[in-house]
Enzyme design. Structure first.
Site, PDB file in Angstrom:
ATOM      1  CB  CYS A 286      54.918   0.780   2.700  1.00 20.77           C
ATOM      2  SG  CYS A 286      55.317   1.347   4.362  1.00 20.77           S
TER       3      CYS A 286
ATOM      4  CB  ILE B 239      58.529  -0.538  10.622  1.00 24.97           C
ATOM      5  CG1 ILE B 239      57.744  -1.539   9.762  1.00 24.97           C
ATOM      6  CG2 ILE B 239      59.757  -1.187  11.245  1.00 24.97           C
ATOM      7  CD1 ILE B 239      57.298  -2.790  10.464  1.00 24.97           C
TER       8      ILE B 239
ATOM      9  NE  ARG C 199      53.862   4.480   8.829  1.00 27.28           N
ATOM     10  CZ  ARG C 199      53.977   5.175   9.953  1.00 27.28           C
ATOM     11  NH1 ARG C 199      52.926   5.803  10.441  1.00 27.28           N
ATOM     12  NH2 ARG C 199      55.122   5.253  10.579  1.00 27.28           N
TER      13      ARG C 199
END
Length: 633
Positions: A2, A53, A50
């Protein structure tokens, strides 16, 4: 992975405009294309981009604690979050998501700043606690993830994952710092204790910054360091088994993801070791990728294919042109500050290839620093043995005299280029190693500078930080000190910056299992003979990997990503070389002597000297100055 950014007023809780935080995060969209968020409260604003993951649906940020007291924006991965979550639940904490981000919130509530000691992973985060009226900025142990910050004229502190995030704030004054130029020319990158934009700082690896409103600016606190002063006990066989198990744990912990995962595979020892251990742990074929070059002497793809076949990976390769210098402008945008490690070009290409099929890729970075894998480590170790036999004054007289008269032969075979070795033996170990790690020599830099620049620098030298790190290292032997300096300066400043910016430029998360801090601590405790033996670096690691990899992979000559930049500046980039001689943005600064620049260019184009790396440095500096400060337009 991020991008984070934010604003914090240190003295009074002035309102924070969410639009300003949004501006700072929008320029980081490449780090997080899957979502964005901004949260503000009196005197603080946190922003986030973002790349999903873990917990794809529930891990949105900034994340706010259930009582609204604590908020966090976070870049990275905490690999032991499941264990910490279970421990915190046992202590009465209630979780609302399955993300590792929430572990930071509850970890802070339970343990305060000591939560960092429990986090295993790569991270940079900002946490605001309204109860304590404080902002907590933290960076992981080795500096895998970056964090920049600066003070503004309105009394606030701003922070962001990349420099461009700070530059998006209209109050940040843009002025170049000539000391960072000296650092860049000396080292090939701008290290973490420096920045090309005056007034901007980078939180050092393994440090945190705790800012409490009304108490002014605090200094960063070191919360982790690597200790080379202790030695592991045990036989070579026992240490080999322990190393193998630590390698397994490091790789397996980084295979947790809710998105497609793969690995970079160059065919060298380190990436091959990671792929071997991934294959051992996986029930499916590991996705691997490699970059090859259309120039046979630079191409390693046959070695990568050999390893891929051995472990039946789902392997993809791409051949790129050896003269792939067209990426230079894109890299200048990605790095913000000037960055002259030309291996960034193929690193970008392999990240680009990986991103076509995976969102997370494991790399082999870190083993050379931890296990003494660089050629300079072998030279330094051998030179220190000679230094041990002769007093400094005698060495300086003998080797200094020989070095002064020995010709500088860039064109000659490597064994005949003894000038730098002789001069190095005349110096202290710290001085010689600092020069070995560097790019452009102090003497050449001084010739390039104007009198005014030399006055502004006031004795500042790029190499001084390396010498100081070696002298103060918690270490027993000279090789320990060299590796300590590598881990503290070269690794975060060059290697990890390169991987972070190139991977994030294509929205790929890169993970470095060989930089697991427990593995690094173990490597630092090994006797020197277990790291370097018989002129062979990474001795114990190679021994441990014999059960997985053949000798022609383990013991072949190290190549790495090689780029023929010297040839470029005598060919397709000769126009760029001429532009450097004429000045462009460099002339506008007044830092460089134009005649000296012209002499460098003429000597290189004629073949009298090899100044390819210096010309690449000057070109990347020129591009950075144009982008950051509008010079040369």
């Amino acid at each position: 992975m991020c991008g984070i950014a934010g604003i914090f007023h240190l003295d009074t809780p002035k309102p924070v405009d969410p639009a300003r935080v949004t501006m700072m995060t929008d320029v980081l969209a490449h780090r997080g294309p899957d979502g964005s968020g901004v949260w503000t409260a009196p005197g603080v604003g946190l922003g986030h981009r973002r790349l999903s993951i873990i917990d794809l649906g529930g891990g949105a940020q900034p994340m706010i604690g259930e009582d609204g007291r604590i908020a966090v924006t976070y870049n990275g991965e905490i690999y032991n979050f499941a264990e910490l979550r279970a421990e915190l639940q046992g202590l009465g904490h209630v979780f609302r998501t399955d993300s590792d981000t929430e572990v930071i919130l509850h970890g802070w509530r339970q343990w305060g700043v000591q939560c960092l000691q429990r986090f295993h992973g790569m991270f940079a985060f900002a946490l605001y606690d309204s109860g304590r009226q404080c902002l907590f900025l933290a960076r992981d142990r080795l500096g895998v993830k970056p964090l920049h910050h600066a003070r503004l004229s309105d009394g606030s502190l701003i922070f962001a994952s990349e420099l461009k995030g700070l530059l998006a704030h209209p109050l940040l004054r843009r002025a170049p710092d000539v000391r960072a130029v000296e650092d860049f020319l000396g080292l090939g990158y701008v290290p973490d204790d420096s920045c090309i934009v005056a007034g901007v700082e980078k939180l050092p690896a393994g440090h945190y910054l705790l800012l409490e409103r009304g108490k002014g600016m605090a200094a960063p606190i070191c919360w982790w360091d690597v200790d080379f002063s202790r030695r592991a006990n045990g036989s070579a066989r026992a240490l080999e088994e322990e190393l193998t198990e630590r390698l397994r744990q490091a790789v397996r912990s980084r295979m947790v993801a809710d998105v497609p995962l793969g690995a970079f595979l160059s065919g060298g020892v380190d990436s091959s070791a990671v792929v071997a251990l991934m294959a051992e742990a996986s029930t499916q074929a590991v996705k691997t990728c490699s970059i090859g070059f259309d120039q046979a002497d630079l191409d390693e793809t046959r070695h990568a294919e050999q390893v891929a076949a051995r472990f039946a990976t789902d392997h993809r390769k791409r051949i790129v042109a050896a003269d792939d210098f067209a990426l230079a402008d894109r890299l200048a945008d990605a790095f913000d500050e000037p960055f002259a490690d030309a291996s960034a070009l193929p690193t970008y290409r392999v990240c680009e290839l990986a991103r076509e099929t995976v969102t997370v890729a494991l790399s082999g970075d870190g083993a050379d620093e931890a296990f003494a894998g660089y050629r300079r480590h072998r030279f330094q170790h051998a030179e220190e043995r000679i230094r041990g036999f002769l007093p400094g004054a005698l060495r300086s007289h003998i080797f200094g005299g020989l070095g002064a008269i020995y010709p500088k032969a860039d064109w000659a075979p490597r064994p005949l280029r003894a000038k730098s070795t002789l001069l190095g033996l005349a110096r202290s170990g710290e001085e010689a190693y600092a020069l070995a790690v560097g790019v452009t020599t102090p003497a050449l830099r001084q010739r390039l500078y104007t009198d005014e620049t030399r006055h502004l620098l006031d004795g500042h030298r790029a190499e001084a930080r390396i010498e100081a790190a070696m002298r103060s290292a918690p270490a027993r032997e000279p090789l320990d000190r060299a590796q300590y300096a590598d881990l503290k300066i070269w690794l975060p400043g060059d290697i990890l910056t390169k991987v972070d910016r190139t991977s994030m430029a294509v929205s790929l998360e890169a993970r470095e299992p060989l930089l697991d801090h427990r593995l690094i601590e173990f490597a630092a405790s090994l006797p020197v003979s277990m790291r370097l033996r018989g002129g062979e670096g990474k001795w114990l690691m190679k021994r441990a990997m014999r059960r997985y990899l053949p000798d022609d992979i383990l013991y072949r000559r190290k190549m790495g990503f090689v780029t023929p930049i010297s040839a470029w500046f005598r060919g397709a980039l000769s126009g760029e070389a001429e532009r450097i001689a004429r000045g462009a943005a460099l002339a506008e600064t007044g830092w460089f002597d134009r005649v000296a620049l012209e002499n460098v260019v003429r000597a290189h184009l004629s073949g009298r000297s090899d100044h390819g790396r210096l010309l690449w440095q000057l070109m990347m500096l020129d591009k950075s100055l144009t982008r950051l400060f509008g010079m040369g337009r």
